[in-house]
Design a protein around this motif. Structure first.
Motif, short mmCIF file in Angstrom:
data_model
loop_
_atom_site.label_atom_id
_atom_site.label_comp_id
_atom_site.label_asym_id
_atom_site.label_seq_id
_atom_site.Cartn_x
_atom_site.Cartn_y
_atom_site.Cartn_z
N PRO A 215 0.81 -1.22 0.08
CA PRO A 215 -0.12 -0.08 -0.12
C PRO A 215 0.77 1.27 0.06
N THR A 216 0.52 2.15 -0.98
CA THR A 216 1.53 3.40 -1.08
C THR A 216 1.14 4.72 -1.11
N LEU A 217 1.55 5.62 -0.32
CA LEU A 217 1.35 6.96 -0.24
C LEU A 217 2.32 7.75 -0.86
N VAL A 218 1.80 8.66 -1.90
CA VAL A 218 2.72 9.53 -2.40
C VAL A 218 2.35 10.94 -2.17
N VAL A 219 3.60 11.79 -1.60
CA VAL A 219 3.29 13.00 -1.02
C VAL A 219 4.51 13.63 -1.60
N HIS A 220 3.97 14.98 -1.97
CA HIS A 220 5.02 15.90 -2.62
C HIS A 220 4.57 17.51 -1.99
N GLY A 221 5.55 18.31 -2.08
CA GLY A 221 5.12 19.87 -1.61
C GLY A 221 5.03 20.61 -2.75
N ASP A 222 4.06 21.50 -3.00
CA ASP A 222 3.81 22.41 -4.01
C ASP A 222 4.96 23.31 -4.16
N ARG A 223 6.01 23.46 -3.40
CA ARG A 223 6.96 24.48 -3.90
C ARG A 223 8.35 23.73 -4.29
N ASP A 224 8.17 22.24 -4.40
CA ASP A 224 9.28 21.56 -4.64
C ASP A 224 9.49 21.56 -6.03
N HIS A 225 10.68 21.10 -6.59
CA HIS A 225 10.95 21.42 -7.96
C HIS A 225 10.09 20.68 -8.83
N PRO A 226 9.78 21.16 -9.98
CA PRO A 226 8.75 20.76 -10.82
C PRO A 226 8.75 19.24 -11.17
N GLU A 227 10.08 18.87 -11.28
CA GLU A 227 10.11 17.44 -11.96
C GLU A 227 9.85 16.18 -10.89
N ILE A 228 9.61 16.82 -9.71
CA ILE A 228 9.32 15.86 -8.24
C ILE A 228 7.82 15.74 -8.58
N GLY A 229 7.14 16.74 -8.80
CA GLY A 229 5.79 16.63 -9.16
C GLY A 229 5.57 15.75 -10.48
N VAL A 230 6.10 15.65 -11.48
CA VAL A 230 5.90 15.02 -12.60
C VAL A 230 6.19 13.50 -12.09
N ILE A 231 7.08 12.98 -11.21
CA ILE A 231 7.57 11.92 -10.69
C ILE A 231 6.26 11.37 -9.89
N ALA A 232 5.88 12.13 -8.94
CA ALA A 232 4.64 12.00 -8.08
C ALA A 232 3.48 11.37 -8.94
N GLU A 233 3.33 12.35 -9.92
CA GLU A 233 2.06 11.77 -10.72
C GLU A 233 2.31 10.31 -11.32
N ARG A 234 3.51 10.26 -11.92
CA ARG A 234 3.77 8.91 -12.40
C ARG A 234 3.60 7.90 -11.41
N LEU A 235 4.14 7.93 -10.34
CA LEU A 235 4.16 6.88 -9.22
C LEU A 235 2.72 6.78 -8.61
N ALA A 236 1.80 7.98 -8.50
CA ALA A 236 0.37 7.73 -8.17
C ALA A 236 -0.40 6.91 -9.08
N ALA A 237 0.17 7.33 -10.53
CA ALA A 237 -0.66 6.44 -11.50
C ALA A 237 -0.40 5.23 -11.81
N ASP A 238 0.84 4.78 -11.65
CA ASP A 238 1.32 3.23 -12.01
C ASP A 238 1.37 2.32 -10.85
N ILE A 239 1.49 2.73 -9.65
CA ILE A 239 1.71 1.90 -8.63
C ILE A 239 0.27 1.59 -8.32
N PRO A 240 -0.30 0.29 -8.16
CA PRO A 240 -1.39 -0.09 -7.97
C PRO A 240 -2.05 0.37 -6.65
N GLY A 241 -3.27 1.15 -6.75
CA GLY A 241 -3.93 1.46 -5.55
C GLY A 241 -3.28 2.67 -4.73
N ALA A 242 -2.26 3.21 -5.37
CA ALA A 242 -1.55 4.23 -4.89
C ALA A 242 -2.34 5.68 -4.73
#
Length: 273
Positions: A215-242
């Motif tokens: 079971p996975t939770l993905v968290v990032h800050g709104d003032r982080d580097h933009p690419e961290i947001g891109v990675i967070a979206e990929r993690l949340a989309a591809d990890i089942p149930g994240a």
């Protein structure tokens, strides 16, 4: 948020030094009782990243944090090493068959690699501002300068870029002085440790996100580097149930910027069946 201040959380942390392959040790501490949670920090940092989070989690959990090889109070490596193997050593040292993993940045990447290599040992994952193996980072002037400073072992420039890119909220934001101290303390140590860091056995974790079972939770800050947001979206989309959460007013050093909100999300995640 209700802060839980039971005796285990208020008790002093118990420090240990964990022997590692190739010689030397990892510095770690643990406190609290309950289901175990292991906290992993990012590159160029150390376990002080979690100073404000540990007391909030330890009212319900046994909380373990450690300094990665060569950083903080851990000894520098003298031979090739693996962060994934070191995490396994930590779990075995504390007699933990399974534990929840909470990793930031490099610590998130290590946690994810570990979950792919040892799925039975991971009760849950929380990936905070995480990087992921195999991700194609964009070529931007600041990231290119950052990579050059690492390659050329320019520790002063690396520390400067660490703060400007990853700690954009600056010194006046919560935890700012500690962020600066960690970066300064670990700049030289980081370069030395990375010379011995072995490539991950699975260098393309991004391509295997669909096989993550924890079971996975993905968290990032709104003032982080933009690419961290891109990675967070990929993690949340591809990890089942994240599940994914965005925290306002936080850069890459999120556990020091907004510890209450992060701890609230972590406790909620850890309580899920």
């Amino acid at each position: 948020m209700t802060t839980h201040t039971t005796d285990p959380a208020a008790a002093p942390a118990r420090e240990v030094r964990i022997p590692v392959p190739g010689g030397g040790h990892l510095w770690a501490d643990h406190r609290g009782t309950g289901s175990p949670v292991v906290l992993l920090h990012g590159a160029g940092m150390d376990s002080r990243l979690w100073d404000s989070v540990v007391p909030l989690l330890a009212g319900r959990h046994e909380v373990i944090r450690y300094d990665a090889r060569g950083l903080g109070r851990s000894t520098p490596p003298a031979a090739p090493f693996s962060d994934v193997d070191d995490l396994l050593v930590v779990l075995d040292h504390f007699g933990l068959h399974r534990a929840a993993l909470v990793g930031l940045s490099m610590g998130g990447e290590t946690s994810l690699d570990f979950a792919l290599a040892h799925p039975g040992r991971v009760a849950s994952l929380a990936l905070v501002g995480a990087s992921v193996g195999g991700h194609d980072w964009p070529s931007t002037p600041e990231l290119s300068a950052y990579a050059t400073a690492r390659r050329e072992q320019d520790t002063a420039r690396l520390a400067e870029l660490e703060l400007s890119i990853w700690a954009s909220l600056g010194r006046t934001a919560p935890g700012g002085e500690l962020v600066e101290a960690m970066v300064a303390d670990n700049a030289v140590r980081r370069i030395a440790a990375e010379q011995h860091l072995a490539p991950s056995a699975d260098g393309d974790a991004e391509a295997r996100l669909g096989t993550v079972t924890a079971p996975t939770l993905v968290v990032h800050g709104d003032r982080d580097h933009p690419e961290i947001g891109v990675i967070a979206e990929r993690l949340a989309a591809d990890i089942p149930g994240a599940r994914s959460r965005l925290i306002p007013d936080a850069d890459h050093y999120l556990p020091l910027r907004t510890p209450d909100r992060l701890s609230e999300l972590l406790l909620e995640h850890l309580a899920r069946p």
